[in-house]
Scaffold this motif. Structure first.
Motif, PDB file in Angstrom:
ATOM      1  N   SER A   1       0.822  -1.202   0.000  1.00  0.00           N
ATOM      2  CA  SER A   1       0.000   0.000   0.000  1.00  0.00           C
ATOM      3  C   SER A   1       0.857   1.254   0.000  1.00  0.00           C
ATOM      4  O   SER A   1       0.495   2.274  -0.578  1.00  0.00           O
ATOM      5  CB  SER A   1      -0.917  -0.006   1.227  1.00  0.00           C
ATOM      6  OG  SER A   1      -0.162  -0.073   2.424  1.00  0.00           O
ATOM      7  N   ARG A   2       2.030   1.187   0.615  1.00  0.00           N
ATOM      8  CA  ARG A   2       2.917   2.353   0.643  1.00  0.00           C
ATOM      9  C   ARG A   2       3.339   2.737  -0.764  1.00  0.00           C
ATOM     10  O   ARG A   2       3.324   3.907  -1.139  1.00  0.00           O
ATOM     11  CB  ARG A   2       4.156   2.049   1.493  1.00  0.00           C
ATOM     12  CG  ARG A   2       5.179   3.188   1.533  1.00  0.00           C
ATOM     13  CD  ARG A   2       6.345   2.828   2.452  1.00  0.00           C
ATOM     14  NE  ARG A   2       7.301   3.924   2.548  1.00  0.00           N
ATOM     15  CZ  ARG A   2       8.328   4.085   1.732  1.00  0.00           C
ATOM     16  NH1 ARG A   2       8.506   3.238   0.732  1.00  0.00           N
ATOM     17  NH2 ARG A   2       9.168   5.101   1.881  1.00  0.00           N
ATOM     18  N   SER A   3       3.710   1.734  -1.573  1.00  0.00           N
ATOM     19  CA  SER A   3       4.141   2.016  -2.937  1.00  0.00           C
ATOM     20  C   SER A   3       2.997   2.517  -3.799  1.00  0.00           C
ATOM     21  O   SER A   3       3.193   3.294  -4.728  1.00  0.00           O
ATOM     22  CB  SER A   3       4.743   0.753  -3.562  1.00  0.00           C
ATOM     23  OG  SER A   3       5.925   0.388  -2.889  1.00  0.00           O
ATOM     24  N   LEU A   4       1.782   2.082  -3.479  1.00  0.00           N
ATOM     25  CA  LEU A   4       0.636   2.497  -4.265  1.00  0.00           C
ATOM     26  C   LEU A   4       0.167   3.907  -3.926  1.00  0.00           C
ATOM     27  O   LEU A   4      -0.263   4.655  -4.793  1.00  0.00           O
ATOM     28  CB  LEU A   4      -0.529   1.527  -4.033  1.00  0.00           C
ATOM     29  CG  LEU A   4      -0.490   0.207  -4.807  1.00  0.00           C
ATOM     30  CD1 LEU A   4      -1.539  -0.739  -4.265  1.00  0.00           C
ATOM     31  CD2 LEU A   4      -0.705   0.456  -6.285  1.00  0.00           C
ATOM     32  N   VAL A   5       0.261   4.286  -2.651  1.00  0.00           N
ATOM     33  CA  VAL A   5      -0.387   5.507  -2.179  1.00  0.00           C
ATOM     34  C   VAL A   5       0.531   6.720  -2.197  1.00  0.00           C
ATOM     35  O   VAL A   5       0.145   7.797  -2.662  1.00  0.00           O
ATOM     36  CB  VAL A   5      -0.954   5.292  -0.758  1.00  0.00           C
ATOM     37  CG1 VAL A   5      -1.493   6.599  -0.193  1.00  0.00           C
ATOM     38  CG2 VAL A   5      -2.037   4.225  -0.784  1.00  0.00           C
ATOM     39  N   LEU A   6       1.747   6.577  -1.700  1.00  0.00           N
ATOM     40  CA  LEU A   6       2.609   7.744  -1.529  1.00  0.00           C
ATOM     41  C   LEU A   6       3.116   8.264  -2.875  1.00  0.00           C
ATOM     42  O   LEU A   6       3.566   7.485  -3.720  1.00  0.00           O
ATOM     43  CB  LEU A   6       3.808   7.388  -0.648  1.00  0.00           C
ATOM     44  CG  LEU A   6       3.489   7.053   0.804  1.00  0.00           C
ATOM     45  CD1 LEU A   6       4.774   6.738   1.553  1.00  0.00           C
ATOM     46  CD2 LEU A   6       2.748   8.205   1.483  1.00  0.00           C
ATOM     47  N   PRO A   7       3.045   9.576  -3.108  1.00  0.00           N
ATOM     48  CA  PRO A   7       3.570  10.141  -4.361  1.00  0.00           C
ATOM     49  C   PRO A   7       5.090  10.072  -4.390  1.00  0.00           C
ATOM     50  O   PRO A   7       5.746   9.895  -3.355  1.00  0.00           O
ATOM     51  CB  PRO A   7       3.080  11.591  -4.318  1.00  0.00           C
ATOM     52  CG  PRO A   7       2.925  11.891  -2.858  1.00  0.00           C
ATOM     53  CD  PRO A   7       2.475  10.613  -2.217  1.00  0.00           C
ATOM     54  N   ALA A   8       5.640  10.210  -5.570  1.00  0.00           N
ATOM     55  CA  ALA A   8       7.093  10.171  -5.722  1.00  0.00           C
ATOM     56  C   ALA A   8       7.738  11.346  -5.001  1.00  0.00           C
ATOM     57  O   ALA A   8       7.245  12.472  -5.038  1.00  0.00           O
ATOM     58  CB  ALA A   8       7.468  10.203  -7.202  1.00  0.00           C
ATOM     59  N   THR A   9       8.839  11.090  -4.337  1.00  0.00           N
ATOM     60  CA  THR A   9       9.592  12.129  -3.639  1.00  0.00           C
ATOM     61  C   THR A   9      10.601  12.772  -4.586  1.00  0.00           C
ATOM     62  O   THR A   9      10.870  12.262  -5.681  1.00  0.00           O
ATOM     63  CB  THR A   9      10.344  11.538  -2.441  1.00  0.00           C
ATOM     64  OG1 THR A   9      11.340  10.615  -2.928  1.00  0.00           O
ATOM     65  CG2 THR A   9       9.398  10.808  -1.497  1.00  0.00           C
ATOM     66  N   ARG A  10      11.175  13.877  -4.146  1.00  0.00           N
ATOM     67  CA  ARG A  10      12.219  14.530  -4.948  1.00  0.00           C
ATOM     68  C   ARG A  10      13.377  13.563  -5.213  1.00  0.00           C
ATOM     69  O   ARG A  10      13.919  13.503  -6.320  1.00  0.00           O
ATOM     70  CB  ARG A  10      12.731  15.778  -4.209  1.00  0.00           C
ATOM     71  CG  ARG A  10      13.864  16.539  -4.922  1.00  0.00           C
ATOM     72  CD  ARG A  10      13.373  17.367  -6.076  1.00  0.00           C
ATOM     73  NE  ARG A  10      12.450  18.385  -5.636  1.00  0.00           N
ATOM     74  CZ  ARG A  10      12.796  19.588  -5.159  1.00  0.00           C
ATOM     75  NH1 ARG A  10      14.076  19.927  -5.090  1.00  0.00           N
ATOM     76  NH2 ARG A  10      11.873  20.465  -4.799  1.00  0.00           N
ATOM     77  N   ALA A  11      13.752  12.789  -4.203  1.00  0.00           N
ATOM     78  CA  ALA A  11      14.846  11.834  -4.363  1.00  0.00           C
ATOM     79  C   ALA A  11      14.524  10.800  -5.430  1.00  0.00           C
ATOM     80  O   ALA A  11      15.396  10.395  -6.209  1.00  0.00           O
ATOM     81  CB  ALA A  11      15.142  11.146  -3.030  1.00  0.00           C
ATOM     82  N   GLU A  12      13.268  10.372  -5.483  1.00  0.00           N
ATOM     83  CA  GLU A  12      12.881   9.364  -6.473  1.00  0.00           C
ATOM     84  C   GLU A  12      12.872   9.933  -7.885  1.00  0.00           C
ATOM     85  O   GLU A  12      13.215   9.235  -8.849  1.00  0.00           O
ATOM     86  CB  GLU A  12      11.533   8.761  -6.082  1.00  0.00           C
ATOM     87  CG  GLU A  12      11.668   7.850  -4.868  1.00  0.00           C
ATOM     88  CD  GLU A  12      10.372   7.571  -4.136  1.00  0.00           C
ATOM     89  OE1 GLU A  12      10.378   6.678  -3.269  1.00  0.00           O
ATOM     90  OE2 GLU A  12       9.353   8.251  -4.417  1.00  0.00           O
TER      91      GLU A  12
END
Length: 248
Positions: free
Chosen positions: A3-14
């Motif tokens: 669920s973490r990979s599905l929900v959280l938007p991409a970060t600047r680092a990513e």
């Protein structure tokens, strides 16, 4: 996928990992030599997705697979052969870099009496003259992106052309925590290719110590796919080390 990979938007680092990975797109079977966490994650992501023929190394004497298992021997003489024939693409760091891609990792201040001693020239001249070299800068500022580097370690376009050593010289990309750059501006000067989400063109210009080439409306750095995010978060960097190098 969690669920973490599905929900959280991409970060600047990513976004930075994606931008670094893109530097190796279409490179084929060459040795990827990333220096630093984010470039290393980018090279591993590229090999797992759109550049499967990349060769990865442990940095010493072995070719390694995606899980780090040794797959072959890479003695120094073979490594040098690959370097001198353009069969390697390095992503180095830069303490200073100028508009034509001259890079400094040696010293800050006058060479005879430097204010600060850094790594030294190391292999930067041979790297830049013999195989493609990109750069990764985790903190974009006027202290790094300078009008003139204090000492040339990696060779830029202006100096390579003046010396007539352009056969293998190529600087495909510069990636920073603000955006992505290449050297297709006037006279092979640095051009802004994209800005990471949340970053404006004026912010990049203010953090750059020379006039940056900007053409039209600058796009955003491409967004990672759901599968790329899963790979970054669950396979390549499950400990989240990327966020220590580039904070949101």
């Amino acid at each position: 996928m969690t669920s973490r990979s599905l929900v959280l938007p991409a970060t600047r680092a990513e976004y930075c990992v994606i931008a670094c990975a893109e530097a190796w797109r279409g490179n084929g079977e060459i040795l990827a030599s990333p220096m630093g966490l984010i470039p290393s994650f980018g090279a591993r992501l590229a090999k797992r997705t759109f550049s499967p023929d990349l060769l990865l190394t442990d940095g010493e004497a072995m070719l390694v697979g995606l899980d780090g298992t040794a797959e072959g021997w890479l003695p120094y003489r073979r490594h040098l052969t690959m370097v001198t024939g353009g069969r390697r693409h390095v992503m180095m760091g830069a303490s200073q870099i100028d508009r034509f891609g001259n890079q400094n990792i040696s010293c800050i201040g006058d060479w005879a009496r430097p204010a600060r001693q850094l790594l030294g020239v190391r292999g930067a001249p041979a790297n830049t003259l013999n195989n493609p070299v990109s750069y990764w800068v985790p903190r974009h500022s006027t202290r790094v992106f300078v009008e003139r580097v204090d000492m040339v370690s990696g060779v830029g376009y202006d100096r390579a052309e003046a010396a007539g050593v352009t056969r293998y010289h190529r600087l495909p990309r510069v990636v920073s925590d603000l955006g992505v750059f290449d050297f297709t501006g006037p006279g092979h000067s640095m051009r802004l290719v994209s800005v990471h989400p949340g970053v404006g063109v004026d912010e990049v210009r203010a953090a750059t110590g020379f006039d940056l080439a900007v053409e039209g409306e600058v796009p955003s750095t491409r967004e990672p796919t759901a599968e790329e995010l899963r790979l970054i978060r669950e396979v390549i960097d499950p400990e989240g080390l990327r966020d220590r190098e580039v904070r949101a």
